[in-house]
Design an enzyme around this catalytic site. Structure first.
Site, PDB file in Angstrom:
ATOM      1  N   ARG A 232       0.862  -1.175   0.000  1.00  0.00           N
ATOM      2  CA  ARG A 232       0.000   0.000   0.000  1.00  0.00           C
ATOM      3  C   ARG A 232       0.897   1.221   0.000  1.00  0.00           C
ATOM      4  O   ARG A 232       1.987   1.195   0.605  1.00  0.00           O
ATOM      5  CB  ARG A 232      -0.872   0.039   1.273  1.00  0.00           C
ATOM      6  CG  ARG A 232      -2.048  -0.908   1.273  1.00  0.00           C
ATOM      7  CD  ARG A 232      -3.142  -0.413   0.323  1.00  0.00           C
ATOM      8  NE  ARG A 232      -4.347  -1.224   0.364  1.00  0.00           N
ATOM      9  CZ  ARG A 232      -4.632  -2.218  -0.461  1.00  0.00           C
ATOM     10  NH1 ARG A 232      -3.775  -2.547  -1.409  1.00  0.00           N
ATOM     11  NH2 ARG A 232      -5.777  -2.858  -0.372  1.00  0.00           N
ATOM     12  N   GLU A 261      -2.796   7.707  -4.975  1.00  0.00           N
ATOM     13  CA  GLU A 261      -3.171   7.120  -6.254  1.00  0.00           C
ATOM     14  C   GLU A 261      -4.660   7.354  -6.520  1.00  0.00           C
ATOM     15  O   GLU A 261      -5.448   7.388  -5.565  1.00  0.00           O
ATOM     16  CB  GLU A 261      -2.822   5.622  -6.264  1.00  0.00           C
ATOM     17  CG  GLU A 261      -3.458   4.817  -5.147  1.00  0.00           C
ATOM     18  CD  GLU A 261      -2.974   3.374  -5.138  1.00  0.00           C
ATOM     19  OE1 GLU A 261      -1.763   3.134  -4.967  1.00  0.00           O
ATOM     20  OE2 GLU A 261      -3.838   2.493  -5.294  1.00  0.00           O
ATOM     21  N   HIS A 279      -1.320   0.267  -9.843  1.00  0.00           N
ATOM     22  CA  HIS A 279      -1.953  -0.607  -8.834  1.00  0.00           C
ATOM     23  C   HIS A 279      -2.692  -1.759  -9.529  1.00  0.00           C
ATOM     24  O   HIS A 279      -3.907  -1.906  -9.422  1.00  0.00           O
ATOM     25  CB  HIS A 279      -2.921   0.186  -7.934  1.00  0.00           C
ATOM     26  CG  HIS A 279      -3.274  -0.552  -6.675  1.00  0.00           C
ATOM     27  ND1 HIS A 279      -3.657   0.078  -5.520  1.00  0.00           N
ATOM     28  CD2 HIS A 279      -3.305  -1.885  -6.383  1.00  0.00           C
ATOM     29  CE1 HIS A 279      -3.905  -0.813  -4.574  1.00  0.00           C
ATOM     30  NE2 HIS A 279      -3.698  -2.018  -5.096  1.00  0.00           N
TER      31      HIS A 279
END
Ligand code: NAP
Length: 313
Positions: A232, A261, A279
Site C-alpha cells: 500500500r 493514487e 496498482h
C-alpha cells in the site's frame, strides 16, 4: 431497494455486475451514492459488497443500521475500520490467497524490469538507435542478489519463493521469525534493509504500518538499493523516497502503489530509474473473477447463516 437487502458499492466489471444482479444486489457506483440513498432504504441493507478505497468508519456503518456483513473485494481492507465494524456486530470479509500468484508475479516482473532497464531498452529498440548501431548500456544482474521481504505474509511468501528460484539470498522481516527454507530473519525493518540490496514491501496497509519504510530504512538500504512496493502507498514515507531517489541515495524503485493514487506525485514521472505501475497487482481476468466469486460466496454464506469463508474479525 431489493428485498434481498444486498447493495454492491463500487465499479464492477460486466461479469461481476451480472453475478451481483443475479443474487439481487442493488448496485451503486460509490460509497457517496450509497449514503445518499433514502434512510428507509439504507435501513434494509443487510450485506454490502464493497469495491472501493473510500474509508468506512463507524459513522458510515451507522448509516446502515441492519448491516451484518461488509464483504470486501480485495485482500487489503485498510479502508475499513474493522474495530468499528466489530463493535457493531458487522462481519468483515476479504478475498485472500486467490490473488497471491498475480501480485507476486508482478513484483518479480517489476524488479526485473527495473534492474535490466527493460523500459529503457524497449525504447532504445523502438527509436531505431539499436538499428543505427548504438549499443544499449550494460545493466545490473538480478539473479544471486540479496533480497529482503518486508512482511512475510501470504504474498510475501510467494515473492520469496519466486526470488529463491532466481538463486537469491532471501532475508525477511516479520513481527516474529517463521518456519522457512533457511531464509534469514531480521528483528527490525532497518536491520533487514541494511543486510540486502533489494527490498520488497509486502506488509499490510493501515495506521500500524504507516511509513514503516522510513527515511532510516531507505538510508540503510543505501545508494545501491532498489525498493519494490506492492503493498500500500501508506507503508512508504514517499517524501523520503522521492528525496532519496532524486539525491542519488537510492538506485531505483518499482512501485505498484502510491500515497495519492491514482493522482500520484508528479516527481515520480521525472525519475528515470523508477518503474511505475497503476496498482495492477491482482488485475488479471482470472484473478479478478476469482476475487468476485469469493466476495459473493461470503455474501451467500451470510444470507444462509453459514460460516463465512474468509472473515477477518
Ligand atoms: P497477509 O498475509 O495478511 O500478510 C501481511 C504481512 O503484514 C504479514 O507479514 C504480517 O506480519 C504483516 N503485518 C500485519 N499486521 C502488521 C502490523 N500491525 N505491523 C507490522 N506488520 C504487520 O497479507 P497479504 O495477503 O500477503 O497482503 C499483503 C499486502 O499486499 C497488503 O498490504 C495488501 O493490501 C497488498 N496487496 C496489494 C495488491 C496490489 O494490487 N498491489 C494486491 C493484493 C494485496 P507477520 O508476518 O508478522 O504476521
Amino acid at each position: 431497494m431489493a428485498d434481498t437487502g444486498i447493495i454492491a458499492i463500487g465499479s464492477y466489471n460486466d461479469n461481476d455486475a451480472d453475478a451481483l444482479d443475479e443474487i439481487g444486489a442493488v448496485r451503486v457506483p460509490s460509497l457517496a451514492d450509497a449514503l445518499a440513498l433514502p434512510e428507509a432504504e439504507r435501513a434494509t441493507v443487510k450485506a454490502i459488497a464493497y469495491k472501493s478505497g473510500a474509508s468506512i468508519d463507524g459513522e458510515v456503518l451507522d448509516a446502515f443500521p441492519a448491516l451484518g456483513l461488509l464483504s470486501n473485494f480485495g485482500v487489503g481492507y485498510d479502508a475499513i475500520d474493522v474495530a468499528a465494524a466489530t463493535a457493531r456486530d458487522v462481519a468483515v470479509t476479504n478475498t485472500p490467497d486467490v490473488l497471491n500468484d498475480d501480485v507476486a508475479d508482478l513484483a518479480v516482473g517489476m524488479l526485473l524490469m527495473q534492474m535490466r532497464r527493460m523500459r529503457q531498452a524497449d525504447a532504445h529498440v523502438r527509436s531505431g538507435m539499436w538499428a543505427e548501431g548504438q549499443p544499449f548500456p550494460l545493466n545490473r544482474k538480478m539473479s544471486g542478489a540479496r533480497v529482503g521481504i518486508l512482511g512475510l505474509g501470504r504474498i510475501g511468501f510467494e515473492i520469496a519463493n519466486r526470488l529463491a528460484a532466481f538463486k537469491m539470498d532471501v532475508h525477511y522481516w516479520s513481527r516474529s521469525s517463521k518456519e522457512t527454507p533457511a531464509w534469514t530473519w531480521h528483528d527490525s525493518p532497518s536491520a533487514l534493509a541494511e543486510a540486502v540490496d533489494l527490498l520488497v514491501v509486502a506488509v499490510v496497509g493501515g495506521p500500524e504500518t504507516e511509513n514503516i519504510v522510513s527515511k532510516e530504512v531507505l538510508d540503510a538500504l543505501g545508494a545501491d538499493g532498489v525498493l519494490v512496493n506492492i503493498s500500500r502507498g501508506s507503508t512508504v514515507d514517499e517524501a523520503a523516497l522521492l528525496d532519496a531517489l532524486e539525491g542519488g541515495r537510492l538506485a531505483g524503485a518499482a512501485l505498484d502503489v502510491f500515497e495519492n493514487e491514482p493522482k500520484i506525485d508528479p516527481r515520480f514521472a521525472a525519475l528515470e530509474e523508477v518503474v511505475l505501475q497503476p496498482h495492477q497487482g491482482s488485475a488479471t481476468h482470472t484473478t479478478r473473477a476469482a476475487m468476485g466469486c469469493l466476495q459473493r460466496a461470503n455474501i451467500e454464506a451470510f444470507l444462509k447463516g453459514d460460516t463465512l469463508l474468509t472473515r477477518v474479525n
